[in-house]
Scaffold this active site. Structure first.
Site, PDB file in Angstrom:
ATOM      1  N   HIS A 193     -11.519  -2.184   4.384  1.00 36.31           N
ATOM      2  CA  HIS A 193     -10.813  -1.611   5.398  1.00 36.31           C
ATOM      3  C   HIS A 193     -12.050  -0.924   5.553  1.00 36.31           C
ATOM      4  CE1 HIS A 193      -8.031   0.440   3.242  1.00 36.31           C
ATOM      5  NE2 HIS A 193      -7.850   1.261   4.139  1.00 36.31           N
ATOM      6  N   ASP A 194     -12.706  -0.224   4.521  1.00 35.24           N
ATOM      7  CA  ASP A 194     -13.435   1.277   5.324  1.00 35.24           C
ATOM      8  C   ASP A 194     -14.962   1.191   4.831  1.00 35.24           C
ATOM      9  OD1 ASP A 194     -10.553   2.590   5.264  1.00 35.24           O
ATOM     10  OD2 ASP A 194     -11.030   2.720   3.446  1.00 35.24           O
ATOM     11  N   GLU A 251      -6.654   3.602  -5.417  1.00 38.45           N
ATOM     12  CA  GLU A 251      -7.681   4.040  -4.546  1.00 38.45           C
ATOM     13  C   GLU A 251      -8.393   5.097  -5.243  1.00 38.45           C
ATOM     14  OE1 GLU A 251      -9.553   4.487  -0.235  1.00 38.45           O
ATOM     15  OE2 GLU A 251      -7.942   5.597  -0.945  1.00 38.45           O
ATOM     16  N   ASP A 257       0.966  -1.123  -0.238  1.00 35.97           N
ATOM     17  CA  ASP A 257       0.157   0.333   0.009  1.00 35.97           C
ATOM     18  C   ASP A 257       1.300   1.422  -0.076  1.00 35.97           C
ATOM     19  OD1 ASP A 257      -1.987   1.710   0.583  1.00 35.97           O
ATOM     20  OD2 ASP A 257      -3.256   0.067   1.296  1.00 35.97           O
ATOM     21  N   ASP A 312      -2.708   4.185  -2.218  1.00 35.68           N
ATOM     22  CA  ASP A 312      -4.309   5.593  -1.227  1.00 35.68           C
ATOM     23  C   ASP A 312      -4.780   6.625  -1.784  1.00 35.68           C
ATOM     24  OD1 ASP A 312      -5.111   4.896   1.635  1.00 35.68           O
ATOM     25  OD2 ASP A 312      -3.981   6.838   1.180  1.00 35.68           O
TER      26      ASP A 312
END
Ligand code: GLC
Length: 524
Positions: A325-326, A264, A99, A201
């Site tokens: 995870h969000d 992302e 990431d 990200d």
């Protein structure tokens, strides 16, 4: 399938490292823990793991606040340990993605410590510093995605700095060539170590308006929504210059052969597809998050699949994401029965699927008692922001062991439910068996990997489509409703059904029945 790249043939599995497997009893997952579970992942049938941030970090945002881009946080392990993990993964045929968090660093990163030390520090311009407005307040109306103003006053140098997220996550200034150079070196550091690619990200946030203009009010804002929804993000996201940066990241990866760049990006499809670049010189895969918020209705999903397929330029490879995870877990969004249908959908659509750890056993969102809330977004906006801890609870390996076998200590978040890998392992009707079956079906059927997607239709609650390659045609039918239904099909053989007893049955030419929440893959 050899003319496709590995990331086109493959399936990606996201690991949230704090929650996957603890090896040292501190209640937080770590790299030796991940290493110990790589055989499980290889046997599951995924092709790549993406590990959420593992770099040294004060953990204000659990690793998305990076204090050193080229090392490993001691909570997770060591750089040598990471290299061993990667070697182990590669021997099992698994790729490893990191990431990359380039939009902001931690406020403890030496770059920011230098930048904030004085106005004439050479790194001052590496971050976004501005004078106060004439009334002494923040320089403009920009809002943080974690609540409140996005500007933090710095007493020492008498200016504000910009943070799209927490004040502990100052945004880097991507208009500064030195920042670009430094971040390029970070990419090369990990590529030289042998990583197979990156999930980047908040890729769409990297560049902000050069004139720092106020964002306009959002006419669609409803009270109770997160604070930053009050404004349209016209000057703080998706700025035209961002594509230059994406292109240069891609160019760096291309020097290393078959590596993958995933972005992302939470944008509408027409904006999203621009991140593929011109003739594919941008990201290999801008994440397609449409399923995360989709209304679970056959006609809506059908429309979404068709529109996405049409919007993709011919050089663009599609992808689909069901959880991360969000966002709340799929089994909590659509219910446990429909989560099985969702699994069939994800793994039979055209494009690379990304699975979120634990979804393969149908994990649901955990209940987090108030005194165990960790998510800074929720702590800063209680009652407004839906916390992200529920989808980050520990992986459930073995329900017969304390803490589901995740840790010998006290897990950093509570265990969500009792189901576990061990319980589902030998059960042919389990979610885990369904995922294993789907993943092996995908591996052995070119139509699922590289076939076109055609005839995407909704009939009441039933969604149907075909995947074709050469003379192979697979018919997929998903009953997204709670009633039995019938579906028109050609004759064929059921290769997979969420009702496992049905596998091998014949589908007749004409009407065939589907049980409530049944999904089938039929070779026709
Ligand atoms: C991304 C991450 C999220 C994090 C944010 C700030 O959206 O997925 O977890 O809080 O960026 O880095």
């Amino acid at each position: 399938m050899s003319e496709l790249a590995w990331w086109q043939r493959g399936v990606i599995y996201q690991i949230y490292p704090r929650s996957f497997q603890d090896s040292n009893g501190d209640g937080i997952g770590d790299l030796p823990g991940i290493s110990a579970r790589l055989e499980y992942l290889a046997a599951l049938g995924v092709d790549a793991v993406w590990i959420s941030p593992i770099y040294p970090s004060p953990m204000a945002d659990f690793g998305y606040d990076v204090a050193d881009y080229c090392n490993i946080d001691p909570i997770f392990g060591t750089l040598d340990g990471f290299k061993q993990l990667m070697g182990h993964a590669h021997r099992l045929g698994l790729k490893v993605l990191l990431d990359f968090v380039p939009n902001h660093s931690s406020d403890r990163h030496p770059w920011f410590e230098e930048s904030r030390s004085s106005r004439d520090n050479p790194k001052r311009d590496w971050y976004l510093w501005r004078d106060p407005a004439p009334d002494g307040g923040p320089p403009n109306n920009w809002l943080s995605r974690m609540g409140g103003s996005a500007w933090k006053w710095d007493e020492v140098t008498g200016q504000y700095y910009f943070h799209a997220f927490l004040p502990e996550q100052p945004d880097l200034n991507w208009r500064n060539p030195q920042v670009r150079g430094a971040m390029d070196e970070v990419l090369r550091f990990w590529l030289d170590c042998g990583v197979d690619g990156f999930r980047v990200d908040v890729l769409w946030l990297l560049i902000k308006d050069a004139q720092f203009r106020d964002n306009p009010p959002n006419p669609g804002y409803r009270p109770g929504e997160p604070d930053h929804h009050r404004l349209l993000q016209s000057y703080t996201e998706d700025q035209p210059e961002v594509h230059d940066i994406v292109r240069s990241m891609r160019a760096t990866l291309d020097e290393y052969g078959e590596r993958v760049l995933i972005g992302e990006i939470y944008l509408s499809v027409p904006q999203l597809v621009k991140y593929y670049g011109v003739n594919g010189d941008g990201a290999h895969m801008p994440f397609n998050f449409q399923l995360l918020n989709a209304r679970w209705k056959a006609d809506e999903i059908a429309g979404m699949i068709r529109d996405y397929d049409i919007a993709l330029p011919e050089y663009a490879w599609p992808n689909w994401v069901l959880g991360n995870h969000d966002n709340p877990r799929v089994a909590s969004r659509v219910g446990t029965a429909q989560a099985r249908v969702a699994a069939v959908l994800l793994l039979t659509l055209r494009g690379t699927p990304t699975l979120y750890y634990g979804d393969e056993i149908g994990m649901t969102d955990g209940e987090i008692p108030p005194d165990r809330i960790h998510d800074p977004a929720e702590l800063r906006q209680p009652g407004i922001c839906q916390g992200r801890d529920p989808e980050r609870t520990p992986m459930q390996w073995d329900g017969s062991l304390p803490n589901a076998g995740f840790t010998d200590g006290r897990p950093w978040l509570p265990i969500a439910t009792t189901t576990s890998v061990r319980e589902q392992d030998g059960d042919r009707s389990s979610m885990l068996s369904l995922y294993r079956h789907l993943l092996s079906l995908r591996r052995s059927n070119a139509a699922l990997v590289q076939g076109a997607i055609d005839n995407v239709e909704a009939y009441g609650d039933v969604l149907t489509y075909e995947r074709r390659y050469g003379n192979q045609c697979l018919f997929i039918a998903l009953n997204m409703g709670v009633e039995d239904a019938t579906v028109q099909s050609r004759s064929g053989v059921v290769l997979l059904s969420t009702v496992s007893a049905r596998i091998g049955e014949n589908f007749v030419q004409g009407a065939n029945s589907l049980a409530a929440s049944e999904a089938v893959v039929v070779a026709v």
